[in-house]
Design a protein around this motif. Structure first.
Motif, mmCIF file in Angstrom:
data_model
loop_
_atom_site.group_PDB
_atom_site.id
_atom_site.type_symbol
_atom_site.label_atom_id
_atom_site.label_comp_id
_atom_site.label_asym_id
_atom_site.label_seq_id
_atom_site.Cartn_x
_atom_site.Cartn_y
_atom_site.Cartn_z
ATOM 1 N N PHE A 205 0.835 -1.199 0.000
ATOM 2 C CA PHE A 205 0.000 0.000 0.000
ATOM 3 C C PHE A 205 0.875 1.256 0.000
ATOM 4 O O PHE A 205 0.596 2.226 -0.720
ATOM 5 C CB PHE A 205 -0.924 -0.002 1.215
ATOM 6 C CG PHE A 205 -1.833 1.200 1.293
ATOM 7 C CD1 PHE A 205 -2.779 1.440 0.301
ATOM 8 C CD2 PHE A 205 -1.747 2.086 2.348
ATOM 9 C CE1 PHE A 205 -3.612 2.553 0.357
ATOM 10 C CE2 PHE A 205 -2.574 3.194 2.423
ATOM 11 C CZ PHE A 205 -3.513 3.419 1.423
ATOM 12 N N ARG A 206 1.956 1.220 0.790
ATOM 13 C CA ARG A 206 2.888 2.353 0.791
ATOM 14 C C ARG A 206 3.510 2.548 -0.593
ATOM 15 O O ARG A 206 3.720 3.676 -1.035
ATOM 16 C CB ARG A 206 3.988 2.124 1.833
ATOM 17 C CG ARG A 206 3.502 2.164 3.272
ATOM 18 C CD ARG A 206 4.619 1.836 4.227
ATOM 19 N NE ARG A 206 5.693 2.804 4.161
ATOM 20 C CZ ARG A 206 6.889 2.630 4.710
ATOM 21 N NH1 ARG A 206 7.158 1.508 5.347
ATOM 22 N NH2 ARG A 206 7.811 3.567 4.618
ATOM 23 N N GLN A 207 3.796 1.449 -1.253
ATOM 24 C CA GLN A 207 4.352 1.503 -2.604
ATOM 25 C C GLN A 207 3.375 2.203 -3.557
ATOM 26 O O GLN A 207 3.782 3.019 -4.393
ATOM 27 C CB GLN A 207 4.650 0.086 -3.081
ATOM 28 C CG GLN A 207 5.604 -0.011 -4.245
ATOM 29 C CD GLN A 207 5.933 -1.454 -4.562
ATOM 30 O OE1 GLN A 207 5.068 -2.335 -4.502
ATOM 31 N NE2 GLN A 207 7.181 -1.724 -4.889
ATOM 32 N N TYR A 208 2.095 1.885 -3.396
ATOM 33 C CA TYR A 208 1.078 2.523 -4.222
ATOM 34 C C TYR A 208 1.011 4.030 -3.944
ATOM 35 O O TYR A 208 0.912 4.848 -4.870
ATOM 36 C CB TYR A 208 -0.281 1.881 -3.956
ATOM 37 C CG TYR A 208 -1.454 2.660 -4.524
ATOM 38 C CD1 TYR A 208 -1.755 2.602 -5.880
ATOM 39 C CD2 TYR A 208 -2.230 3.456 -3.684
ATOM 40 C CE1 TYR A 208 -2.819 3.328 -6.398
ATOM 41 C CE2 TYR A 208 -3.293 4.179 -4.193
ATOM 42 C CZ TYR A 208 -3.589 4.113 -5.555
ATOM 43 O OH TYR A 208 -4.627 4.838 -6.063
ATOM 44 N N ILE A 209 1.089 4.393 -2.652
ATOM 45 C CA ILE A 209 1.017 5.812 -2.279
ATOM 46 C C ILE A 209 2.180 6.590 -2.886
ATOM 47 O O ILE A 209 2.005 7.682 -3.438
ATOM 48 C CB ILE A 209 1.007 5.969 -0.750
ATOM 49 C CG1 ILE A 209 -0.308 5.423 -0.174
ATOM 50 C CG2 ILE A 209 1.176 7.428 -0.352
ATOM 51 C CD1 ILE A 209 -0.340 5.396 1.336
ATOM 52 N N VAL A 210 3.393 6.031 -2.786
ATOM 53 C CA VAL A 210 4.569 6.707 -3.334
ATOM 54 C C VAL A 210 4.399 6.943 -4.833
ATOM 55 O O VAL A 210 4.775 7.989 -5.362
ATOM 56 C CB VAL A 210 5.840 5.877 -3.061
ATOM 57 C CG1 VAL A 210 7.020 6.410 -3.863
ATOM 58 C CG2 VAL A 210 6.173 5.906 -1.579
ATOM 59 N N GLY A 211 3.808 5.965 -5.504
ATOM 60 C CA GLY A 211 3.632 6.091 -6.939
ATOM 61 C C GLY A 211 2.669 7.178 -7.365
ATOM 62 O O GLY A 211 2.712 7.650 -8.502
ATOM 63 N N THR A 212 1.780 7.588 -6.459
ATOM 64 C CA THR A 212 0.783 8.608 -6.798
ATOM 65 C C THR A 212 1.072 9.971 -6.166
ATOM 66 O O THR A 212 0.371 10.942 -6.473
ATOM 67 C CB THR A 212 -0.617 8.137 -6.356
ATOM 68 O OG1 THR A 212 -0.610 7.898 -4.931
ATOM 69 C CG2 THR A 212 -1.007 6.860 -7.073
ATOM 70 N N LEU A 213 2.087 10.050 -5.300
ATOM 71 C CA LEU A 213 2.344 11.299 -4.569
ATOM 72 C C LEU A 213 2.584 12.481 -5.501
ATOM 73 O O LEU A 213 2.002 13.557 -5.326
ATOM 74 C CB LEU A 213 3.559 11.117 -3.651
ATOM 75 C CG LEU A 213 3.285 10.623 -2.231
ATOM 76 C CD1 LEU A 213 4.591 10.464 -1.472
ATOM 77 C CD2 LEU A 213 2.360 11.575 -1.492
ATOM 78 N N SER A 214 3.482 12.293 -6.457
ATOM 79 C CA SER A 214 3.875 13.424 -7.294
ATOM 80 C C SER A 214 2.710 13.973 -8.103
ATOM 81 O O SER A 214 2.710 15.140 -8.497
ATOM 82 C CB SER A 214 5.016 13.017 -8.230
ATOM 83 O OG SER A 214 4.603 11.951 -9.064
ATOM 84 N N LYS A 215 1.693 13.137 -8.350
ATOM 85 C CA LYS A 215 0.550 13.572 -9.142
ATOM 86 C C LYS A 215 -0.483 14.312 -8.297
ATOM 87 O O LYS A 215 -1.258 15.105 -8.822
ATOM 88 C CB LYS A 215 -0.120 12.370 -9.807
ATOM 89 C CG LYS A 215 0.817 11.573 -10.722
ATOM 90 C CD LYS A 215 0.114 10.343 -11.253
ATOM 91 C CE LYS A 215 1.053 9.495 -12.103
ATOM 92 N NZ LYS A 215 0.380 8.252 -12.580
ATOM 93 N N GLU A 216 -0.501 14.024 -6.980
ATOM 94 C CA GLU A 216 -1.581 14.531 -6.141
ATOM 95 C C GLU A 216 -1.194 15.742 -5.295
ATOM 96 O O GLU A 216 -2.033 16.298 -4.597
ATOM 97 C CB GLU A 216 -2.074 13.411 -5.216
ATOM 98 C CG GLU A 216 -2.680 12.237 -5.978
ATOM 99 C CD GLU A 216 -3.220 11.165 -5.058
ATOM 100 O OE1 GLU A 216 -3.052 11.322 -3.830
ATOM 101 O OE2 GLU A 216 -3.803 10.191 -5.547
ATOM 102 N N ILE A 217 0.079 16.144 -5.326
ATOM 103 C CA ILE A 217 0.493 17.296 -4.528
ATOM 104 C C ILE A 217 0.058 18.580 -5.216
ATOM 105 O O ILE A 217 0.480 18.859 -6.339
ATOM 106 C CB ILE A 217 2.024 17.317 -4.343
ATOM 107 C CG1 ILE A 217 2.469 16.063 -3.589
ATOM 108 C CG2 ILE A 217 2.459 18.573 -3.596
ATOM 109 C CD1 ILE A 217 3.973 15.926 -3.496
ATOM 110 N N PRO A 218 -0.805 19.383 -4.591
ATOM 111 C CA PRO A 218 -1.230 20.649 -5.196
ATOM 112 C C PRO A 218 -0.029 21.546 -5.469
ATOM 113 O O PRO A 218 0.918 21.612 -4.678
ATOM 114 C CB PRO A 218 -2.164 21.259 -4.139
ATOM 115 C CG PRO A 218 -2.622 20.092 -3.320
ATOM 116 C CD PRO A 218 -1.462 19.134 -3.297
#
Length: 303
Positions: A205-218
């Motif tokens: 789950f952490r791996q999934y979060i890291v993969g989406t972080l750069s896209k979701e940071i305003p």
């Protein structure tokens, strides 16, 4: 390894044996002659010696690193800092980024992967600070107040170092490599053999979060530097409780304003915290007031 809750003595003996094995493995990779030659070359050829015995390395060892003293003929002392070869250490991709410029002055460093590194291991040659780790519970109220005043001043300076991107200070590729390493160790039973399925799923789950972080940071969000292990012994003080250094910044990350400037965990009322109480301690409130006086102009909406 034995379950510590069932047989503490057996667990301790196995832990000590494993620790000695890690130290010996590291010692076998380090070339002390080349280490001294490198240190001397950085000080105009002044001769030096280094003690890399197991006893000496264990005397200044934390959870991730150990240290040996380099003593020059003119009585100047440096520290040689080495990464412990534990199974929980970061993979080489992450370690290469983590070697950083900490509070003590840095004289030299190299990654193990550097083909020009003759030492045989990751290392940092650094200033030895004349201080000892702070033991918060043993300090008097007056000593604590003196430390808090200095710490509030230090953190208010960090408030000026805001970053617009999370991966500016910790590349996401390093996080991905670290998680992949953990997943492999969980799968083969090296870590958390008691409940591997749950741990594996959490890391996926952490791996999934890291993969989406750069896209979701305003785009307009601000992030601030946060010390990763502020339990007190990262602060070095002298006998007068002056802060002479703050160390162990290698896991530093950027976080939200609310997390970055929360009270250090050394001030938490731990017993109450574990009973689901979120009430601030008197020390936390005292520290918050000190910090607000210093950082109010920088962060006017902090509290």
């Amino acid at each position: 390894m034995s379950d510590p809750e069932e047989n503490w003595e057996s667990y301790s003996a196995q832990y000590a044996s494993a620790q000695a094995g890690h130290i010996d493995q590291l010692r076998g990779r380090i070339d002390p002659i080349k280490l001294c030659f490198r240190a001397s070359s950085l000080r105009q050829g002044i001769p030096c010696t280094v003690d890399l015995s197991r006893k000496r390395l264990c005397a200044m060892m934390g959870g991730q690193n150990c240290h040996g003293e380099i003593i020059f003929d003119d009585n100047v002392t440096w520290l040689a800092r080495f990464r412990l070869p534990r199974t929980s250490s970061q993979p080489s991709e992450a370690r290469a980024w983590i070697l950083r410029n900490p509070t003590p002055e840095i004289f030299d460093w190299a990654c193990e992967s550097d083909p020009e590194n003759p030492i045989g291991a990751d290392y940092i040659l650094m200033e030895k600070l004349d201080g000892k780790p702070l033991t918060w519970k043993k300090a008097t109220p007056q000593q604590k107040e003196k430390v808090m005043q200095q710490l509030a001043s230090h953190i208010s300076q960090l408030a000026r170092l805001e970053g617009a991107r999370l991966d500016r200070f910790f590349p996401l590729e390093g996080s991905k490599a670290l998680l992949e390493s953990y997943l492999a160790m969980i799968a083969n039973g090296e870590i958390d053999s008691c409940c591997p399925v749950d741990t594996y799923l959490v890391h996926r789950f952490r791996q999934y979060i890291v993969g989406t972080l750069s896209k979701e940071i305003p785009a307009g969000d601000k992030f601030f530097l946060k010390h990763p292990d502020d339990k007190g012994d990262h602060i070095l003080v002298n006998d007068r409780f002056d802060i002479v250094g703050i160390i162990d910044w290698e896991w530093t990350r950027t976080v939200s304003k609310a997390e970055a400037f929360s009270s250090p965990c050394t001030m938490w009322p731990v017993a109450e915290f574990y009973t689901v109480s979120n009430k601030l301690s008197a020390e936390e409130l005292q520290f918050a007031a000190m910090f607000q006086r210093r950082a109010g102009k920088i962060l006017p909406t902090m509290y």
